[in-house]
Each structure stands twice: as structure tokens, then as C-alpha cells.
Scaffold this motif. Structure first.
Motif, PDB file in Angstrom:
ATOM      1  N   ALA A 129     -43.287 -47.705 -68.515  1.00  0.00           N
ATOM      2  CA  ALA A 129     -44.151 -47.603 -67.333  1.00  0.00           C
ATOM      3  C   ALA A 129     -43.317 -47.555 -66.061  1.00  0.00           C
ATOM      4  O   ALA A 129     -43.615 -46.808 -65.123  1.00  0.00           O
ATOM      5  N   VAL A 130     -42.239 -48.346 -66.035  1.00  0.00           N
ATOM      6  CA  VAL A 130     -41.354 -48.348 -64.872  1.00  0.00           C
ATOM      7  C   VAL A 130     -40.537 -47.069 -64.821  1.00  0.00           C
ATOM      8  O   VAL A 130     -40.366 -46.449 -63.764  1.00  0.00           O
ATOM      9  N   LEU A 131     -40.011 -46.650 -65.967  1.00  0.00           N
ATOM     10  CA  LEU A 131     -39.234 -45.407 -66.012  1.00  0.00           C
ATOM     11  C   LEU A 131     -40.071 -44.235 -65.521  1.00  0.00           C
ATOM     12  O   LEU A 131     -39.594 -43.375 -64.774  1.00  0.00           O
ATOM     13  N   GLN A 132     -41.359 -44.196 -65.922  1.00  0.00           N
ATOM     14  CA  GLN A 132     -42.228 -43.106 -65.502  1.00  0.00           C
ATOM     15  C   GLN A 132     -42.499 -43.140 -63.995  1.00  0.00           C
ATOM     16  O   GLN A 132     -42.601 -42.097 -63.349  1.00  0.00           O
ATOM     17  N   ARG A 133     -42.613 -44.356 -63.436  1.00  0.00           N
ATOM     18  CA  ARG A 133     -42.945 -44.477 -62.010  1.00  0.00           C
ATOM     19  C   ARG A 133     -41.742 -44.267 -61.104  1.00  0.00           C
ATOM     20  O   ARG A 133     -41.855 -43.635 -60.045  1.00  0.00           O
ATOM     21  N   GLU A 274     -39.919 -53.734 -63.166  1.00  0.00           N
ATOM     22  CA  GLU A 274     -39.739 -52.879 -61.992  1.00  0.00           C
ATOM     23  C   GLU A 274     -38.835 -53.543 -60.956  1.00  0.00           C
ATOM     24  O   GLU A 274     -37.994 -52.877 -60.336  1.00  0.00           O
ATOM     25  N   ARG A 275     -38.964 -54.834 -60.777  1.00  0.00           N
ATOM     26  CA  ARG A 275     -38.100 -55.530 -59.819  1.00  0.00           C
ATOM     27  C   ARG A 275     -36.655 -55.607 -60.327  1.00  0.00           C
ATOM     28  O   ARG A 275     -35.719 -55.539 -59.530  1.00  0.00           O
ATOM     29  N   VAL A 303     -38.886 -43.695 -83.249  1.00  0.00           N
ATOM     30  CA  VAL A 303     -40.203 -43.065 -83.358  1.00  0.00           C
ATOM     31  C   VAL A 303     -40.615 -42.476 -82.015  1.00  0.00           C
ATOM     32  O   VAL A 303     -41.156 -41.367 -81.941  1.00  0.00           O
ATOM     33  N   ASN A 304     -40.349 -43.198 -80.933  1.00  0.00           N
ATOM     34  CA  ASN A 304     -40.680 -42.663 -79.614  1.00  0.00           C
ATOM     35  C   ASN A 304     -39.836 -41.434 -79.287  1.00  0.00           C
ATOM     36  O   ASN A 304     -40.327 -40.484 -78.667  1.00  0.00           O
ATOM     37  N   GLN A 305     -38.578 -41.434 -79.714  1.00  0.00           N
ATOM     38  CA  GLN A 305     -37.734 -40.252 -79.519  1.00  0.00           C
ATOM     39  C   GLN A 305     -38.326 -39.037 -80.232  1.00  0.00           C
ATOM     40  O   GLN A 305     -38.415 -37.949 -79.669  1.00  0.00           O
ATOM     41  N   VAL A 306     -38.734 -39.229 -81.482  1.00  0.00           N
ATOM     42  CA  VAL A 306     -39.290 -38.119 -82.256  1.00  0.00           C
ATOM     43  C   VAL A 306     -40.567 -37.596 -81.597  1.00  0.00           C
ATOM     44  O   VAL A 306     -40.781 -36.386 -81.490  1.00  0.00           O
ATOM     45  N   CYS A 307     -41.423 -38.510 -81.147  1.00  0.00           N
ATOM     46  CA  CYS A 307     -42.658 -38.089 -80.483  1.00  0.00           C
ATOM     47  C   CYS A 307     -42.351 -37.269 -79.228  1.00  0.00           C
ATOM     48  O   CYS A 307     -42.988 -36.235 -78.969  1.00  0.00           O
ATOM     49  N   THR A 308     -41.365 -37.708 -78.468  1.00  0.00           N
ATOM     50  CA  THR A 308     -41.010 -36.998 -77.239  1.00  0.00           C
ATOM     51  C   THR A 308     -40.406 -35.635 -77.543  1.00  0.00           C
ATOM     52  O   THR A 308     -40.687 -34.645 -76.848  1.00  0.00           O
ATOM     53  N   TRP A 309     -39.571 -35.549 -78.602  1.00  0.00           N
ATOM     54  CA  TRP A 309     -39.017 -34.245 -78.981  1.00  0.00           C
ATOM     55  C   TRP A 309     -40.132 -33.277 -79.361  1.00  0.00           C
ATOM     56  O   TRP A 309     -40.125 -32.119 -78.957  1.00  0.00           O
ATOM     57  N   ARG A 310     -41.066 -33.753 -80.176  1.00  0.00           N
ATOM     58  CA  ARG A 310     -42.084 -32.853 -80.736  1.00  0.00           C
ATOM     59  C   ARG A 310     -43.106 -32.416 -79.700  1.00  0.00           C
ATOM     60  O   ARG A 310     -43.529 -31.257 -79.682  1.00  0.00           O
ATOM     61  N   PHE A 311     -43.528 -33.348 -78.847  1.00  0.00           N
ATOM     62  CA  PHE A 311     -44.685 -33.063 -78.003  1.00  0.00           C
ATOM     63  C   PHE A 311     -44.397 -33.098 -76.514  1.00  0.00           C
ATOM     64  O   PHE A 311     -45.272 -32.786 -75.707  1.00  0.00           O
ATOM     65  N   GLY A 312     -43.199 -33.495 -76.121  1.00  0.00           N
ATOM     66  CA  GLY A 312     -42.861 -33.534 -74.704  1.00  0.00           C
ATOM     67  C   GLY A 312     -43.377 -34.758 -73.987  1.00  0.00           C
ATOM     68  O   GLY A 312     -43.181 -34.891 -72.773  1.00  0.00           O
ATOM     69  N   VAL A 313     -44.039 -35.657 -74.711  1.00  0.00           N
ATOM     70  CA  VAL A 313     -44.561 -36.898 -74.140  1.00  0.00           C
ATOM     71  C   VAL A 313     -44.287 -38.023 -75.139  1.00  0.00           C
ATOM     72  O   VAL A 313     -44.113 -37.770 -76.333  1.00  0.00           O
ATOM     73  N   PRO A 314     -44.263 -39.267 -74.677  1.00  0.00           N
ATOM     74  CA  PRO A 314     -43.984 -40.373 -75.592  1.00  0.00           C
ATOM     75  C   PRO A 314     -45.218 -40.792 -76.392  1.00  0.00           C
ATOM     76  O   PRO A 314     -46.250 -40.116 -76.387  1.00  0.00           O
ATOM     77  N   LEU A 315     -45.084 -41.927 -77.089  1.00  0.00           N
ATOM     78  CA  LEU A 315     -46.191 -42.480 -77.867  1.00  0.00           C
ATOM     79  C   LEU A 315     -47.391 -42.805 -76.970  1.00  0.00           C
ATOM     80  O   LEU A 315     -47.322 -42.680 -75.765  1.00  0.00           O
ATOM     81  N   GLY A 321     -57.556 -31.503 -80.257  1.00  0.00           N
ATOM     82  CA  GLY A 321     -57.743 -30.292 -79.474  1.00  0.00           C
ATOM     83  C   GLY A 321     -56.525 -29.410 -79.378  1.00  0.00           C
ATOM     84  O   GLY A 321     -56.540 -28.404 -78.663  1.00  0.00           O
ATOM     85  N   GLY A 322     -55.447 -29.780 -80.057  1.00  0.00           N
ATOM     86  CA  GLY A 322     -54.264 -28.928 -80.092  1.00  0.00           C
ATOM     87  C   GLY A 322     -53.312 -29.107 -78.934  1.00  0.00           C
ATOM     88  O   GLY A 322     -52.229 -28.520 -78.938  1.00  0.00           O
ATOM     89  N   THR A 323     -53.676 -29.905 -77.932  1.00  0.00           N
ATOM     90  CA  THR A 323     -52.809 -30.144 -76.777  1.00  0.00           C
ATOM     91  C   THR A 323     -52.547 -31.639 -76.643  1.00  0.00           C
ATOM     92  O   THR A 323     -53.488 -32.422 -76.529  1.00  0.00           O
ATOM     93  N   PRO A 324     -51.278 -32.066 -76.675  1.00  0.00           N
ATOM     94  CA  PRO A 324     -50.996 -33.501 -76.560  1.00  0.00           C
ATOM     95  C   PRO A 324     -51.487 -34.050 -75.221  1.00  0.00           C
ATOM     96  O   PRO A 324     -51.239 -33.464 -74.170  1.00  0.00           O
ATOM     97  N   ARG A 325     -52.205 -35.175 -75.282  1.00  0.00           N
ATOM     98  CA  ARG A 325     -52.683 -35.849 -74.079  1.00  0.00           C
ATOM     99  C   ARG A 325     -52.150 -37.271 -74.099  1.00  0.00           C
ATOM    100  O   ARG A 325     -52.507 -38.052 -74.972  1.00  0.00           O
ATOM    101  N   HIS A 326     -51.310 -37.594 -73.137  1.00  0.00           N
ATOM    102  CA  HIS A 326     -50.658 -38.902 -73.086  1.00  0.00           C
ATOM    103  C   HIS A 326     -51.391 -39.802 -72.109  1.00  0.00           C
ATOM    104  O   HIS A 326     -51.604 -39.446 -70.954  1.00  0.00           O
ATOM    105  N   ASP A 327     -51.803 -40.974 -72.590  1.00  0.00           N
ATOM    106  CA  ASP A 327     -52.470 -41.962 -71.746  1.00  0.00           C
ATOM    107  C   ASP A 327     -52.086 -43.346 -72.266  1.00  0.00           C
ATOM    108  O   ASP A 327     -52.622 -43.807 -73.273  1.00  0.00           O
ATOM    109  N   PRO A 328     -51.125 -44.025 -71.608  1.00  0.00           N
ATOM    110  CA  PRO A 328     -50.629 -45.290 -72.136  1.00  0.00           C
ATOM    111  C   PRO A 328     -51.666 -46.397 -72.176  1.00  0.00           C
ATOM    112  O   PRO A 328     -51.495 -47.374 -72.908  1.00  0.00           O
ATOM    113  N   HIS A 329     -52.740 -46.276 -71.438  1.00  0.00           N
ATOM    114  CA  HIS A 329     -53.794 -47.290 -71.477  1.00  0.00           C
ATOM    115  C   HIS A 329     -54.842 -46.947 -72.544  1.00  0.00           C
ATOM    116  O   HIS A 329     -55.090 -47.737 -73.458  1.00  0.00           O
TER     117      HIS A 329
END
Length: 432
Positions: A129-133, A274-275, A303-315, A321-329
Motif C-alpha cells: 500500500a505504501v509502495l503504491q502510494r 509509510e513513516r 506468488v505475488n511476483q508471478v501474479c505481477t508478471w502474468r497480469f501486470g498487477v499484484p495479488l 471478464g477477461g481483464t484483471p481488476r486489482h482492488d486491495p480492499h
């Protein structure tokens, strides 16, 4: 290195040397593991509680079960496929598996249009979450070992999660410095007795503030770096100690700030991270400083690395629907389980599974001997990576994939083979 197997008729334990441990993310590759019939393993080279406990769990193989009834493997595979075909909101979670198992799990999830998440992703997402922000400046275990002259351990001692961190990566003398001097400071956490023993040859300072307020201490340190005369106390640590630590950070040649986010308490643990990341950034205005977030149990990093390689987004991603949708919540597995109608649970590193919703259909892949609160619809016993079969797993710092070899043969399939077989048993129209 090959195992030393006896060639004479006298029965002796088989000794496996230079074994790579796949369990905690440190990737220790110096284990000596002794094998005694029938397929019993014991670690002889270290007192690491994680390694000793995990290698000792090798009960005999057992058959798969469908509705509690033992069946052949392919019958269980076909039963799992039949249940998945009818699913409207599938969830593929747990994901405690090696890289090949992760590839197969994500391929199956893609066919089903499932949500994917790891059992231990709460700790991972306190960092992500911090890395993304904000982004961050991070280092590796090798750089910690070879260059660090000041290590700041923030929050609870990470040794319960990563028992050999200090023995393997901190206590040994730096390889790339003329001087072997290194100092360790614990901020808002007391080192365990085992940690103190591992660091007995190094200067250690303990600032035992409130672990729940480690973010406040990091913010006070950042402020003291910017304006030393106005240093203030925080988290139960006096202003004079904050000022002294800020000065040491300024003078360090290569400071490293490390933390284990999984050990942080509270709903806003990512704000503490974050701090700490902000402290690393501010310290770089005066010296060289990097962060070292620690994670890695059950190959969550891999596992998170593999997910990011395959779909361009993490776990925590939906593949519907054929399109990865990433929502950490929304796609946190524990939250999504409330609406999912079937769960494929993968836990090949250990026979520990949570209690699933009573009305949920569960297809479980886990080691033999796993105890469930409620019998899953399908249970397929699988081998443990690095014990029953060779496996690639990622180290905590994300930069190294380690190859762990198989040690024994209990006749158990690996996760990748089972999930690939389930995917092959799906009708073509099941593809999303």
C-alpha cells in the motif's frame, strides 16, 4: 550437492547437506537435514524453530477425499472440476505454493474468472500500500550483509518470523568494507534472547518505546534529522535519545532500516510503514540509507511476483471478464469469501488452514494430516515444496529465486500437477 546415501547394507540415516530452506523468506541454504525411514526428517545444523518444525511434519501420504470418502486422485480432480464449472463467484486463495504452483493456480483462476489472493497478504499489503502510494528506496539482504554499518530495527523483533536474520545477515563481518564495524539499534521493540546472543559481538542499543507507536518514533526521527536542536520525544522515547539516534543516522555510511510489517498491530499499520519509508527518504538527504521490508512465509513474495508478471498487477485481483481488476480492499480473500460460492484453497507448505464459512464449497490442496473445522467438498493431499519435490521460491527481498531440491518421496503430487489436471478437466466453455 548430492545426498550422502549409504551403499552398504547397514541401515543409516540419509544425510542431506547444503539444503535450501523454503519456509520463511530468508532462503538459508546451509541446512543439514537427516532422513530416517519411513520418510522422517530432522534438521541437525541449526536451532531455527521454523526449519525444525516444518521439516519434522512429514506424515505418510493419504488418499484424496470427496465428501469425506477416500477416492483415487483422478476422481477427486474430476469432482473438483465439476464443482468449479458450476461456480458463479470462485475464489482461489491460500496460495501457499512454489512458483510452478503459483503459475498453475493463476492459470486456473484465469479460466474460471476467479479472485486470487494469498493467505498472508495482510502483512504484504501493509508494505505494498505504501509502495503504491509513495514508492520507496529498498535494499537487499546481500547489501545488508556486505555494506550496512548502522541497522535500525523498527518495531517488534522480526526474529519470531525470520529466526536466522541476525545470525546469517547481520552478525557476520561485512565482506566489502575495510572495517567490520556495524551497529544495531532496536526502535520500539525489545530483542529476543536469541537475537541478543546472535549479536553478542556487535554494539547494540535498545530504545524500548511503544511498538504500536513506531510510526510516531519514525516521524520524530525524521524531524530531528531536519532540525536537530528541536528534537522531540515520541512513543515513550526521550527527546535526547531521538536526537542521538538522528545524529547516528546522519553519520552512517550505509544505514538500513528494517521491519516486519506482519508483526505490526492495528488497522493502520501501513501508516507506520509509510513513516518508516519517509524516514528512509529523509535520511538520504544526509547519507545513504535504504529500507528492508521483511516478508516471505509460504512463498508469498514469489506468488505475488508471478501474479505481477502474468497480469501486470499484484495479488487481490479479480480475473472475471477477461481483464484483471486489482482492488486491495474488495478482493482481500477473507472479505471476498463472504460472497464467493466456491473456494480453491492451496496450502502446501503447512497443514494449517483457517475455518472457512460453513456454507462455502471448498476444494482444498494441503499436506496429509491437515485438520479441517469442516470437511471440504474435495481434499487432495499434496507434497511440500523443498521436501517432496524440487521447487523455486523467492527470497524476502524479491531479487533472488532459490531452487530447493526434493528430499523424500511420499508419493504425493505437487500443487502444479493437481491444478493443471483440474484445469484440463474443465470443459472448454468454462473459460472466461
Amino acid at each position: 550437492m548430492a545426498s550422502d546415501r549409504p551403499t552398504h547394507p547397514i541401515a543409516r540415516p540419509v544425510v542431506h547437506r547444503d539444503v535450501v530452506c523454503p519456509f520463511c523468506g530468508l532462503g538459508c541454504d546451509d541446512l543439514t537435514v537427516e532422513e530416517e525411514p519411513p520418510s522422517m526428517l530432522a534438521v541437525r545444523s541449526t536451532d531455527c524453530p521454523v526449519a525444525r518444525e516444518r521439516y519434522s511434519r512429514t506424515p505418510p501420504a493419504e488418499p484424496p477425499r470427496v465428501a469425506g470418502v477416500p477416492v483415487p486422485l483422478m476422481e477427486a480432480v474430476e469432482a473438483a472440476a465439476a464443482l468449479l464449472v458450476a461456480a458463479q463467484a470462485p475464489l482461489v486463495a491460500g496460495l501457499g505454493t512454489d512458483v510452478d504452483g503459483a503459475r498453475a493456480a493463476l492459470a486456473l483462476a484465469g479460466r474460471l474468472g476467479a479472485v486470487v489472493d494469498h493467505a498472508l497478504s495482510d502483512g504484504l499489503y501493509r508494505n505494498l500500500a505504501v509502495l503504491q502510494r509513495t514508492g520507496w528506496i529498498a535494499t537487499t539482504l546481500a547489501e545488508l550483509r556486505n555494506r550496512c554499518d548502522l541497522l535500525l530495527v523498527a518495531g517488534p523483533d522480526p526474529a519470531p518470523l525470520h529466526p536466522r536474520l541476525f545470525e546469517r545477515w547481520v552478525a557476520p563481518a561485512p565482506a566489502l568494507q575495510a572495517s567490520p564495524s556495524r551497529e544495531v539499534v532496536f526502535l520500539c521493540g525489545d530483542p529476543l534472547d536469541s537475537t541478543r546472543a546472535a549479536l553478542s559481538g556487535l554494539p547494540v542499543t535498545v530504545l524500548p518505546g511503544d511498538p504500536a507507536r513506531v510510526g510516531d518514533a519514525a516521524a520524530a526521527l525524521a524531524a530531528a534529522l531536519a532540525d536537530p536542536p528541536r528534537a522531540e520525544g515520541a512513543a515513550g522515547i526521550m527527546a535526547v535519545d531521538i536526537a542521538a539516534l538522528a545524529e547516528r543516522l546522519r553519520k552512517a555510511r550505509y544505514a538500513v532500516i528494517t521491519w516486519a510489517a506482519a508483526a505490526f498491530d492495528g488497522p493502520h499499520a501501513d501508516l507506520a510503514v509509510e513513516r518508516l519509508v519517509g524516514l528512509v527518504r529523509d535520511a538520504n538527504r544526509h547519507t545513504r540509507c535504504a529500507g528492508l521490508p521483511l516478508a516471505g512465509h509460504d512463498n508469498i513474495v514469489g506468488v505475488n511476483q508471478v501474479c505481477t508478471w502474468r497480469f501486470g498487477v499484484p495479488l487481490r485481483t479479480s480475473l472475471a471478464g477477461g481483464t484483471p481488476r486489482h482492488d486491495p480492499h474488495r478482493f482481500d480473500w477473507a472479505r471476498y469469501a463472504a460472497v464467493a460460492d466456491i473456494l480453491v484453497w492451496v496450502s502446501s507448505f503447512r497443514p494449517d488452514v483457517p475455518a472457512f464459512p460453513a456454507d462455502m464449497t471448498v476444494v482444498a490442496l494441503a499436506p496429509p494430516g491437515t485438520v479441517f473445522a469442516d470437511e471440504p467438498a474435495v481434499f487432495i493431499p499434496v507434497g511440500t515444496p523443498g521436501i517432496d519435490h524440487p521447487a523455486h521460491v523467492f527470497r524476502s527481498d524479491t531479487v533472488v529465486a532459490l531452487r530447493a531440491r526434493g528430499l523424500i518421496d511420499r508419493g504425493l503430487p505437487d500443487v502444479a500437477a493437481v491444478l493443471t489436471a483440474i484445469a484440463a478437466a474443465l470443459p472448454q466453455e468454462a473459460a472466461c
